[in-house]
Each structure stands twice: as structure tokens, then as C-alpha cells.
Design an enzyme around this catalytic site. Sequence first.
Site, PDB file in Angstrom:
ATOM      1  CB  SER A   1      -1.987  -1.831  -3.992  1.00 14.53           C
ATOM      2  OG  SER A   1      -1.398  -0.633  -3.360  1.00 14.53           O
TER       3      SER A   1
ATOM      4  CG  ASP B   1      -2.653   2.152  -4.097  1.00 14.61           C
ATOM      5  OD1 ASP B   1      -1.721   2.068  -4.295  1.00 14.61           O
ATOM      6  OD2 ASP B   1      -3.590   1.200  -4.834  1.00 14.61           O
TER       7      ASP B   1
ATOM      8  CB  SER C   1      -0.395  -0.098   1.437  1.00  8.86           C
ATOM      9  OG  SER C   1      -1.886  -1.068   1.079  1.00  8.86           O
TER      10      SER C   1
END
Length: 360
Positions: free
Chosen positions: A281, A283, A243
Amino acid sequence: MSRKKIRELGLNVGQLPTGANNCITDVKGVRVGHVTLHYPLTEDKNEWACTGVTAILPHGGNIFREKVVATSYVFNGFGKTTGLVQVNELGQLESPIMLTNTFGVPAVTQGTLEYLLEQSPEIGETTGTVNIVVGECNDSYLNSIRLMPVKPEHAKEAIQKASTEKAEEGAVGAGTGMVCFGYKGGIGCSSRIVQIDGAEESYTVGCLVLSNFGKTEELETYNRFIQTKTAEPEITDSQTDGSIIIVLATDAPLNERQLQRMAKRCGIGLGRTGSHMSHGSGDIVIAFSTAQTILHFSEDHKESFIQLREDNPVMNFLFTAAAEATEEAILNSLSCANTTTGRKGRVVKELPYQQLKSWN
């Protein structure tokens, strides 16, 4: 050994000038504090605390009583943050922005809450509650995350250590155990100065990232600054896609909608480094403006704010600044991070400077 920011290695990102320290603290009043935890938790050194806490404060006063305009933007929502729902609903930030590891979020939230309750006795008594913002990345490759070494007192300590000095970068604070593109990642900063055409006035945009994303082959596509073939093997047994938390600060007078437009441009800087924002992830961008404060207590039923005109060329420069500062902050999180040892004897190596095209 002390590592260097990429500009010290001969690499410049973008066209806009940086602030004096090329750091988020170039935005006047912004403070950053770290607590780094890096030590074995068991006698056999199989389990390690390889983690920490980072605090970002928009100013040195009482943030609950003097809030700032803020927003967030989620590119991919695989994250366990707190407080962003209310930030986006009201467009205000009333706590420090805290960063840590995924399982450290509850402890950091508690510690930050305790700090704010001590600072403002009226919270939950004569006025409402407080919205605490915590962002996280998963550092379980190096950190014994299940043992939860981060405690509430570490959040308080990070807040108390926060200063306007140039922030430490690399494997520090929340970035201690993070991995980026198969190399050691962590905390990175950068800033940009935006000059107003025909005026002496200028605005500063600052960025701090917690980088913990990407595969080595993605970095190999970053042909602007990285050699086409990396010198070190990729970490192959990491369990997650990783991340990134991006914190964007500015002293430009913007409303929360304009701030969110800036926040979206951080994705351009992220994408330039090779990221495609993987399935697993998180973001996420958290953005705020220090230009004006919003008083928690007021008897007026109206309040006035100054904001930039949308059609002024300065907005395009602010967008450019957000993209450039994000890209450079990510690179600094790599170039400043040292090789780090963690749980199960795992080692994540620092990015070799030889991989940078300008290095000789």
C-alpha cells in the site's frame, strides 16, 4: 442514486467544527476539478474505462509564478508519484496536485505540463523547468488499466473544471475505479475550523483523500461507527493491497517543517479507520498552506514569512484537525460512493448504510 456524507447520516467525527461545506474547498481559494471516465472499451463490455483524473489547485492564479509552501510525508512508499522529491527539497508547490490511476501518471504529467507551458511561456525558455506533482492508486480491479484510457487532455480538462464549490465525492474523477475495505471507495473530503484562543482569528484545515486500501475485516475492527459484522462479502480476488493519497490544505501560516508535522497526524486518522498500511500500500500525504505565496520572479535576495509559534496551543489543534479531517474524509469516500460496474463484469458494491451504528 445520490449518496450521503456521514454527517448527513448522524455520525460526527471528533470534536472540532467543520467548515461550511465540510470540504477541502473550505480553505479559501482551493479548487477541485474532476474528469470521470466510465464506459466500455470493447463491444463485449469485457474491458472498461473505470477511472479518471482529479485536480487540486491551491489558488486560482498562476501557481508556477505564485508558489505555496508545501511538503509531503510517506508512511509506506509503495507508490509511483511524481514531483515529491523536489517538493520536500524546496518546500514549495508550483503545479496543481493531480490524482489518477497508476498507469495514468505519465499521461496526466504530460497534460499538466502542457497546461503549465501554455500558461507560462517562460518555463524552460527564460527560466527553469517546472515540477509537476501527480499521485496515484491502482484501480485495476475495475479499470482496464493496461489499455490506459486516461489521456493528457483529461488532465487539462480536470484543471479547467476546478472550482471553489463543494467538491463532488465518491466514485468520481480519480476515485471512479477505487476500492476501499472491499466496498466502493474513491474521493472523500472533510474540513475543520481551528479557533485561536483569545482572538477572533481562525484557521481552516481541509482534506481530500483518494481511498483504495484495506480489507473488509480491517473495517470490521472500526467499532466506533461500523457494526461488528459486515453485510457484504469482501472482494477476494483483488491483486493488490491498495493505497491512499491524502491531500491536506490549510490557510494557517506554516513553514514546510510545520506542515510536515501536520501531515504526520493524517496517519492517525487513517489508522483509526482500521488501516495498518499494508506491505503493498502506498500511504502518502501531500500538504500545502495557502497563507502566503512565494514569487517565482523577484530581484530581492531576501524574503519574509510569518509562521505560527511552535509552542502556541493552536499547533495542537491543527494536529487534531488533520487527524479528524482525514478520518472523516475516508468515511465520506465510502458513504458517498455508488455501486460500480467495471471490467470483466466485476461489481464493487457501495457500503450499506445499515452497517453504520447510528442508522435506523
